[in-house]
Motif scaffolding. Structure first.
Motif, PDB file in Angstrom:
ATOM      1  N   PRO A  62      -0.242  -0.592   1.956  1.00  0.00           N
ATOM      2  CA  PRO A  62      -0.152  -1.923   1.377  1.00  0.00           C
ATOM      3  C   PRO A  62       1.130  -2.616   1.869  1.00  0.00           C
ATOM      4  CG  PRO A  62      -0.527  -0.257  -0.321  1.00  0.00           C
ATOM      5  CD  PRO A  62      -0.186   0.462   0.940  1.00  0.00           C
ATOM      6  N   THR A  63       1.138  -3.936   1.777  1.00  0.00           N
ATOM      7  CA  THR A  63       2.360  -4.660   2.127  1.00  0.00           C
ATOM      8  C   THR A  63       3.096  -5.032   0.843  1.00  0.00           C
ATOM      9  OG1 THR A  63       1.402  -6.858   1.981  1.00  0.00           O
ATOM     10  CG2 THR A  63       1.119  -5.676   4.066  1.00  0.00           C
ATOM     11  N   MET A  64       4.320  -5.499   1.004  1.00  0.00           N
ATOM     12  CA  MET A  64       5.107  -5.860  -0.167  1.00  0.00           C
ATOM     13  C   MET A  64       4.536  -7.066  -0.899  1.00  0.00           C
ATOM     14  SD  MET A  64       7.410  -3.760  -0.951  1.00  0.00           S
ATOM     15  CE  MET A  64       8.355  -4.727  -2.128  1.00  0.00           C
ATOM     16  N   GLU A  65       3.648  -7.814  -0.231  1.00  0.00           N
ATOM     17  CA  GLU A  65       3.029  -8.947  -0.930  1.00  0.00           C
ATOM     18  C   GLU A  65       2.035  -8.463  -1.982  1.00  0.00           C
ATOM     19  OE1 GLU A  65       3.751  -9.091   2.245  1.00  0.00           O
ATOM     20  OE2 GLU A  65       5.062 -10.848   2.222  1.00  0.00           O
ATOM     21  N   GLU A  66       1.555  -7.248  -1.817  1.00  0.00           N
ATOM     22  CA  GLU A  66       0.531  -6.733  -2.735  1.00  0.00           C
ATOM     23  C   GLU A  66       1.198  -6.158  -3.985  1.00  0.00           C
ATOM     24  OE1 GLU A  66      -2.377  -4.277  -0.546  1.00  0.00           O
ATOM     25  OE2 GLU A  66      -1.585  -5.220   1.243  1.00  0.00           O
ATOM     26  N   VAL A  67       1.820  -7.047  -4.774  1.00  0.00           N
ATOM     27  CA  VAL A  67       2.583  -6.581  -5.931  1.00  0.00           C
ATOM     28  C   VAL A  67       1.681  -5.959  -6.999  1.00  0.00           C
ATOM     29  CG1 VAL A  67       4.593  -8.058  -5.658  1.00  0.00           C
ATOM     30  CG2 VAL A  67       2.544  -8.952  -6.779  1.00  0.00           C
ATOM     31  N   GLY A  68       0.370  -6.173  -6.859  1.00  0.00           N
ATOM     32  CA  GLY A  68      -0.563  -5.560  -7.801  1.00  0.00           C
ATOM     33  C   GLY A  68      -0.562  -4.043  -7.767  1.00  0.00           C
ATOM     34  N   ILE A  69       0.016  -3.448  -6.722  1.00  0.00           N
ATOM     35  CA  ILE A  69       0.001  -1.977  -6.628  1.00  0.00           C
ATOM     36  C   ILE A  69       0.934  -1.333  -7.640  1.00  0.00           C
ATOM     37  CG2 ILE A  69      -0.588  -1.914  -4.184  1.00  0.00           C
ATOM     38  CD1 ILE A  69       2.355  -1.326  -3.585  1.00  0.00           C
ATOM     39  N   PHE A  70       1.971  -2.048  -8.063  1.00  0.00           N
ATOM     40  CA  PHE A  70       3.008  -1.372  -8.844  1.00  0.00           C
ATOM     41  C   PHE A  70       2.504  -0.794 -10.169  1.00  0.00           C
ATOM     42  CE2 PHE A  70       5.495  -4.103  -5.932  1.00  0.00           C
ATOM     43  CZ  PHE A  70       6.072  -3.072  -5.210  1.00  0.00           C
ATOM     44  N   PRO A  71       1.741  -1.558 -10.961  1.00  0.00           N
ATOM     45  CA  PRO A  71       1.220  -0.936 -12.193  1.00  0.00           C
ATOM     46  C   PRO A  71       0.246   0.209 -11.919  1.00  0.00           C
ATOM     47  CG  PRO A  71       0.480  -3.227 -12.003  1.00  0.00           C
ATOM     48  CD  PRO A  71       1.474  -3.005 -10.928  1.00  0.00           C
ATOM     49  N   HIS A  72      -0.451   0.154 -10.783  1.00  0.00           N
ATOM     50  CA  HIS A  72      -1.340   1.272 -10.425  1.00  0.00           C
ATOM     51  C   HIS A  72      -0.532   2.519 -10.119  1.00  0.00           C
ATOM     52  CE1 HIS A  72      -5.221  -0.711 -10.395  1.00  0.00           C
ATOM     53  NE2 HIS A  72      -4.653  -1.758  -9.809  1.00  0.00           N
TER      54      HIS A  72
END
Lengths: 476, 182
Positions: free
Chosen positions: A403-413
């Motif tokens: 993922p790239t840093m723009e994909e901030v949705g990954i953090f809660p996952h």
């Protein structure tokens, strides 16, 4: 670095620069950013501040928030110290601790000069992970003093993030603190980088049809990140006999001249010299790379470190991670021209950026939400696997293994995967389902972003003085 | 000193290295003059490590020749002991460890005779399997057989691994050796 969007919003991967920027442009750009950062530092005088999270309407409220009412809360924690995670902000507070001995690429600048960097890291923790991170640079002479100091600070915190500490002392400091403290201790230069590397590697192996157990892997550089990466690789099934570590002196093997010295000065590298014994190889990087499937380079910023000829000598469809910053060990277009199937770097302007910032906000969100007592390698691997899965969900290609840093949705996952692993390992102080952990992490992170956005909109956070009102805020 | 074979300790799981299959049937014997060429590099590795601790331990240019001379002398000398360790597997006919000790008279103290370990070295892959302990046991027997009532070991004071090895096995610091260049 990150757009002011909500964590659920994900932008598609953006088009990538395929040409190598001339070095002088890079220098000019870095210089301009540095000047601006200095001017803004002078203007803002610090990047974070403490803000009340309870209503304060008048001084009478302090009879609850402070004495006399608060004595009841203290007594409760005295009876059960773990209640400090429920009745105070400890559950969401970490210390970013450094001795300033290896700050960025600057070297040993000392604790005071490390402060702006630690503040920046605190901001990332807060913005991406909703974590209250307190910068704590400490003036320290010995490893033992460092360890003792952090142990004594620990009752205030739910976790410790070690930052910018030189290798090899970082290994002993991390190991001792992990052993002694009942909270997670993390060293991002080791674990964050290793987790991001492993995540990318797992997908690269999948894409090229490889099994980690039969993969011949070369680690170029034996610093903090690669030593941790080697340990995680072996934990994931990498055959140590097929793992070759190369440093400035060439291939690391058990009978190398400096191995006795390593036994005294760098136990971790010494141990790897014994367990890998050069992966059966002797000699230089060239000998190590011949027929190898993978090279994970974290060495020095010099684009001639890995030659195209060396890449050509690797196995068919080789995987090349050239992670030195700001200049990779080989430019990606050269590596691809030499036959590399997948190339990753540490830079955001090429595809496949291996970036520890993809890891630490979510990992800390997760271990804090689980009230974890430690942070074993299983958690690091769980975070890496989650990161890899997230890239898979959007479709793996040689240009998209992470993922790239723009994909901030990954953090809660990542937080949910981490917290669930902590529960499974029996090191969590709280029990929730993965879905509950996810929902909580999302809420905390969204709150953090919302607060930052509102403060800015309301003018309580001052706009950048060198930008026109309503200008380029929130964009790159 | 008779030939003996030692089933060394089972290595711990997380320390399992390339040779850590099960036990190490280590073969230890008195060194002969034929062993000298194989023993010299081991002694030199030890001296090179010592060099890192102090400039006064700088290894001489002719150290290789001197190592051969000293080993030859001590193998012949009834007041010295040189034991050689043979490897296992691919290293079967290779010498992978050495221990050299000498008997010293103690004119003022009792016991009168002291066995002093001057060199003890094991190739890295053979460490952590209890082989060092075995070397120590065997050299202890050998100096005792020569009438020594005390066993000592000389090593650079900053070598904390050596210090820890001996501390764990009942040794304690008794004499200091302070140096300054002239």
């Amino acid at each position: 670095m990150v757009q002011a969007t909500t964590p659920t919003a994900e932008s598609p991967p953006r088009p990538r620069a395929e040409t190598v920027p001339p070095p002088e442009d890079e220098e000019a750009r870095t210089g301009a950013l540095g000047e601006r950062a200095l001017a803004l530092a002078r203007f803002y005088q610090g990047k974070i501040e403490t803000v009340p999270k309870v209503p304060v309407r008048s001084l009478t409220d302090f009879s609850l928030w402070y004495t006399p009412g608060i004595a009841h809360v203290s007594r409760a924690i005295e009876k059960d110290p773990d209640l400090s995670f429920e009745l105070t902000g400890r559950w969401n507070a970490i210390a970013i601790v450094t001795d300033g001995s290896r700050v960025l690429g600057l070297g040993d600048v000392g604790p005071a000069a490390a402060m702006p960097v630690m503040e920046g890291k605190a901001l990332l923790f807060r913005y991406l992970g909703g974590v209250n991170a307190i910068p704590v640079p400490i003036a320290i002479d010995t490893e033992d003093e460092f360890i003792e100091t952090v142990v004594r600070l620990s009752p205030a915190f739910g976790g410790i993030n070690l930052e910018d500490i030189a290798s090899p002392k970082c290994f002993r400091i991390l190991g001792e603190l992990q052993r002694r403290l009942p909270i997670p201790v993390w060293h991002d230069d080791q674990l964050g980088t290793a987790a991001a590397t492993i995540a990318g590697l797992l997908n690269a192996l999948t894409l090229t049809g490889r099994d980690i157990r039969t993969t011949r892997t070369v680690l170029l550089g034996a610093g903090a990140a690669n030593i941790a990466t080697a340990r995680l690789l072996i934990a994931l099934g990498q055959d140590a006999h097929l793992l070759t570590i190369v440093d400035q002196k060439g291939i690391l093997f058990a009978e190398r001249d400096d191995v006795d010295s390593l036994s005294l000065r760098n136990t971790w590298k010494y141990h790897l010299a014994l367990t890998t014994d050069g992966g059966g190889r002797r000699g230089t990087l060239a000998q190590a790379l011949r027929g190898a499937d993978v090279v994970l380079a974290a060495s020095r910023p010099d684009p001639t470190t890995i030659s195209p000829a060396a890449v050509r000598s690797m196995a068919p469809k080789p995987i090349v991670f050239a992670l030195a910053n700001p200049v990779p060990e080989i430019w990606p277009d050269q590596a691809r021209a030499a036959g590399a199937a997948i190339v990753a770097t540490g830079r955001s302007d090429f595809p496949n950026q291996v970036n520890n910032s993809l890891v630490f906000p979510g990992v800390f969100r997760g271990v804090l939400d689980a009230r974890a007592r430690s942070i074993p390698d299983e958690i690091v691997i769980a975070a890496a696997r989650e990161l890899a899965t997230h890239a898979q969900d959007r479709g793996l290609t040689p240009e998209h293994i992470l993922p790239t840093m723009e994909e901030v949705g990954i953090f809660p996952h990542i937080a949910a995967a981490t917290a669930e692993t902590a529960v499974r390992l029996g090191i969590a102080r709280t029990r929730r389902t993965r879905e509950e952990f996810y929902a909580h992490a999302l809420e905390v992170i969204q709150h953090s972003v919302h607060l930052a956005t509102r403060l800015l909109e309301d003018g309580l956070t001052l706009p950048m003085p060198d930008e026109p009102p309503g200008g380029t805020r929130g964009t790159r | 000193m008779s030939h003996s074979t030692h089933p060394a300790k089972e290595p711990k799981g997380h320390e399992a290295g390339p040779i850590a299959s099960s036990t190490l049937p280590i073969h230890l014997r008195a060194a002969t003059l034929d062993d000298v060429p194989a023993l010299v590099p081991l002694v030199l590795r030890l001296k090179s490590l010592n060099e890192e601790f102090d400039p006064l331990l700088k290894v001489r240019k002719d150290a290789e020749k001197m190592a051969a001379e000293v080993l030859t002398r001590d193998i012949k000398d009834p007041e010295a002991i040189v034991l050689a360790t043979e490897g296992v597997g691919a290293d079967k006919d290779r010498i992978v460890g050495v221990v050299r000790a000498r008997i010293r008279e103690r004119p003022f103290y009792a016991p009168e005779r002291e066995g002093v370990i001057l060199d003890i070295y094991l190739l890295p892959l053979y460490r952590r399997h209890g082989v060092g302990e075995y070397l120590l046991e065997e050299v202890t027997k050998a100096v005792k057989a020569k009438g020594a009532g005390v066993l000592t070991a000389e090593f650079p004071i900053q070598n904390h691994i050596a210090a820890s090895f001996y501390n764990k096995r009942g040794f304690r610091p008794t004499m200091g050796l302070y140096s300054r260049p002239l």
